[in-house]
Design a protein around this motif. Structure first.
Motif, PDB file in Angstrom:
ATOM      1  N   PRO A 170      33.934  47.532  36.305  1.00 38.55           N
ATOM      2  CA  PRO A 170      34.313  46.145  36.597  1.00 38.55           C
ATOM      3  C   PRO A 170      35.297  45.630  35.560  1.00 38.55           C
ATOM      4  N   GLY A 171      36.323  44.932  36.052  1.00 38.67           N
ATOM      5  CA  GLY A 171      37.273  44.286  35.145  1.00 38.67           C
ATOM      6  C   GLY A 171      38.280  45.226  34.509  1.00 38.67           C
ATOM      7  N   LYS A 172      38.264  46.517  34.885  1.00 39.95           N
ATOM      8  CA  LYS A 172      39.195  47.467  34.269  1.00 39.95           C
ATOM      9  C   LYS A 172      40.427  47.732  35.138  1.00 39.95           C
ATOM     10  N   GLY A 173      40.582  46.959  36.221  1.00 37.75           N
ATOM     11  CA  GLY A 173      41.774  47.083  37.052  1.00 37.75           C
ATOM     12  C   GLY A 173      42.882  46.180  36.501  1.00 37.75           C
ATOM     13  N   GLY A 174      43.748  45.716  37.408  1.00 40.66           N
ATOM     14  CA  GLY A 174      44.863  44.869  36.975  1.00 40.66           C
ATOM     15  C   GLY A 174      44.380  43.508  36.479  1.00 40.66           C
ATOM     16  N   LYS A 175      45.178  42.877  35.610  1.00 35.73           N
ATOM     17  CA  LYS A 175      44.839  41.546  35.104  1.00 35.73           C
ATOM     18  C   LYS A 175      44.897  40.520  36.220  1.00 35.73           C
ATOM     19  N   GLY A 176      44.048  39.497  36.129  1.00 35.07           N
ATOM     20  CA  GLY A 176      44.091  38.413  37.103  1.00 35.07           C
ATOM     21  C   GLY A 176      45.305  37.527  36.855  1.00 35.07           C
ATOM     22  N   PHE A 177      45.667  36.719  37.842  1.00 31.77           N
ATOM     23  CA  PHE A 177      46.800  35.811  37.704  1.00 31.77           C
ATOM     24  C   PHE A 177      46.301  34.387  37.535  1.00 31.77           C
ATOM     25  N   ASN A 178      46.916  33.674  36.624  1.00 36.72           N
ATOM     26  CA  ASN A 178      46.549  32.277  36.366  1.00 36.72           C
ATOM     27  C   ASN A 178      45.042  32.096  36.249  1.00 36.72           C
ATOM     28  N   GLY A 179      44.421  32.939  35.451  1.00 39.55           N
ATOM     29  CA  GLY A 179      42.994  32.778  35.186  1.00 39.55           C
ATOM     30  C   GLY A 179      42.081  33.424  36.218  1.00 39.55           C
ATOM     31  N   GLY A 180      42.656  34.113  37.201  1.00 40.00           N
ATOM     32  CA  GLY A 180      41.814  34.826  38.167  1.00 40.00           C
ATOM     33  C   GLY A 180      41.110  36.000  37.485  1.00 40.00           C
ATOM     34  N   ARG A 181      40.022  36.474  38.101  1.00 37.97           N
ATOM     35  CA  ARG A 181      39.279  37.564  37.457  1.00 37.97           C
ATOM     36  C   ARG A 181      40.093  38.853  37.500  1.00 37.97           C
ATOM     37  N   ALA A 182      39.847  39.725  36.544  1.00 43.49           N
ATOM     38  CA  ALA A 182      40.549  41.008  36.522  1.00 43.49           C
ATOM     39  C   ALA A 182      40.050  41.874  37.675  1.00 43.49           C
ATOM     40  N   GLY A 183      40.914  42.760  38.169  1.00 40.39           N
ATOM     41  CA  GLY A 183      40.509  43.676  39.229  1.00 40.39           C
ATOM     42  C   GLY A 183      39.566  44.745  38.689  1.00 40.39           C
ATOM     43  N   ASP A 184      39.045  45.565  39.578  1.00 40.60           N
ATOM     44  CA  ASP A 184      38.110  46.618  39.187  1.00 40.60           C
ATOM     45  C   ASP A 184      38.791  47.973  39.288  1.00 40.60           C
ATOM     46  N   LEU A 185      38.226  48.917  38.556  1.00 40.06           N
ATOM     47  CA  LEU A 185      38.722  50.288  38.626  1.00 40.06           C
ATOM     48  C   LEU A 185      37.626  51.136  39.272  1.00 40.06           C
ATOM     49  N   TYR A 186      37.987  51.868  40.298  1.00 36.87           N
ATOM     50  CA  TYR A 186      37.037  52.744  40.970  1.00 36.87           C
ATOM     51  C   TYR A 186      37.405  54.192  40.702  1.00 36.87           C
ATOM     52  N   LEU A 187      36.405  54.988  40.352  1.00 39.35           N
ATOM     53  CA  LEU A 187      36.643  56.417  40.154  1.00 39.35           C
ATOM     54  C   LEU A 187      36.045  57.167  41.324  1.00 39.35           C
ATOM     55  N   ASP A 188      36.839  58.043  41.864  1.00 39.93           N
ATOM     56  CA  ASP A 188      36.403  58.842  43.005  1.00 39.93           C
ATOM     57  C   ASP A 188      36.223  60.270  42.471  1.00 39.93           C
ATOM     58  N   ILE A 189      34.981  60.659  42.231  1.00 41.56           N
ATOM     59  CA  ILE A 189      34.701  61.920  41.549  1.00 41.56           C
ATOM     60  C   ILE A 189      34.746  63.107  42.513  1.00 41.56           C
TER      61      ILE A 189
END
Lengths: 306, 104
Positions: A184-203
């Motif tokens: 959670p939160g390791k994706g792209g930065k949010g815009f204008n205070g939006g939450r950061a995106g998530d990073l999903y790993l597909d193993i």
């Protein structure tokens, strides 16, 4: 940056109507959508198609794209200096450094702010999905992956840039093929205070010289001499957790599975998978004189018995 | 660079309907329709709401991609999810059967 021919990607004429563009996209998307397609290179092909459609379906983005002129696919180029200002008002000193061609349009703000971030509603950052191939040993022991990603981001002056991101992700023991993990939160930065995106790993588990994985269970070939299979034996079997002794019962045939409970891949909670040794009886290609005599004796015994 | 623990998306982690809305990009109504149609399994109904195994996060995100990128409506998403689930089951079965074969 390298020029992308969006019309060629969709297979339409430059003068195609919005309806034709939509139809072409729908047709290609059905064929190449990575969730349903088995075409080779489906994912890369779909990315091109989707990027082309995202730009060409929007009249303002399409006009900005057309203003770049027609160039050969993949040609190295930079947009003219006044291009950003003419198409949406990118301010003084707008830089195209560190951007991919697709970034020019992906965050294009059609409500007047052009390529600069406007004082608009906040938006969550982009989610990223990353394939990660790991070995069976890493799945067994857990591992740390160092991922090198490149994400479009707005800098302090509000300009869009592609920024390298390093993410260190701890994979706990017990990942299996097809396992998804979320950071959670390791994706792209949010815009204008939006939450950061998530990073999903597909193993996915890399093919292994010895083990074959099915879910949490592991399978190995167990070579047995004919007499070991007939009389029974205790043999050593290597498992990811160490070598164990396996008792082969008398009368074992090829293809029989001998189970080593709990010796497969661990589960994050609950009992570990099993390791199955699949018996393969290996007949010597050449027999010694004495062995031949003994096999002859066996044959006679069986012929007489019949 | 700090190290982040990756979270399992498996049956041991529970997500609420509103979390699933936020993570997947589907609307509440779409999710409820997909649950009621049987394409997304819910753990239990809590009054008017649902809870889910985190396993469905991937399924719901797939549904959202199918909606956004192929223009599928809820019944289209439902059918596609059921078929994909069936394909995955069969792929797992093939993997298990292949694992039994000697490497030779």
């Amino acid at each position: 940056m390298k020029y992308s021919d969006y019309y060629a990607a969709l297979g339409v004429e430059r003068g195609a109507s919005a309806e034709e563009i939509k139809k072409a996209y729908r047709r290609l998307a059905q064929k190449y959508h990575p969730d349903v397609s088995k075409e080779p290179e489906a994912e890369a092909r779909f990315k091109e198609i989707a990027e082309a459609y995202q730009t060409l379906k929007d009249p303002e983005k399409r006009a900005a794209y057309d203003a770049l002129g027609q160039r050969p696919q993949g040609e190295e180029f930079r947009p003219p200096p006044d291009w950003a200002r003419q198409h949406g008002g990118g301010g003084e000193g707008f830089s195209f450094d560190d951007l991919d061609f697709g970034d020019l349009f992906s965050r294009f703000n059609t409500r007047g702010a052009g390529f600069q971030r406007g004082a608009e509603a906040s938006a969550p950052g982009q989610d990223f999905e990353v394939p990660a191939g790991i070995s069976i040993e890493d799945a067994f022991n857990g591992t740390t992956l160092e991922l090198q990603l490149s994400m479009p981001e707005y800098d302090a002056s509000g300009q869009l840039r592609r920024v390298p991101h390093q993410v260190k992700a701890r994979i706990p023991p017990g990942a299996i093929d097809g396992q998804r993990l979320r950071l959670p939160g390791k994706g792209g930065k949010g815009f204008n205070g939006g939450r950061a995106g998530d990073l999903y790993l597909d193993i996915s588990l890399k093919p292994h010289a010895r083990y074959r994985a099915a879910g949490h269970d592991l399978f190995v070939d167990l070579s047995l001499e004919p007499w070991q299979a007939a009389l029974g034996a205790t043999v050593e079997v290597r498992t990811p957790g160490g070598t164990v002794n396996l008792k082969v019962p008398a009368g074992t045939s090829s293809g029989q599975k001998l189970r080593l409970a709990g010796r497969g891949l661990p589960r994050p909670r609950g009992t570990a998978g099993d390791l199955f040794a699949v018996a393969q009886i290996v007949v010597p290609a050449k027999l010694s004189e004495r062995e031949r005599e003994l096999y002859e004796e066996l044959r006679q015994l069986h012929t007489e018995g019949a | 660079m700090t190290e982040s623990e990756a979270l399992w998306l498996d049956e041991h982690r529970v997500v609420s309907l509103s979390e699933l809305v936020e993570i997947s990009g589907l609307s509440r109504d779409e999710l409820i329709e997909l649950v009621q149609g049987g394409a997304i399994p819910a753990r239990e109904a809590q009054g008017a709401s649902y809870t889910f195994s985190a396993r469905v996060v991937t399924v719901a995100r797939t549904a959202c991609r199918l909606r956004d990128e192929l223009g599928l409506d809820v019944s289209g998403m439902g059918v596609a999810l059921r078929l994909l689930d069936r394909v995955h089951e069969l792929e797992d079965e093939i993997t298990r059967l292949r694992a039994l074969l000697p490497r030779g």
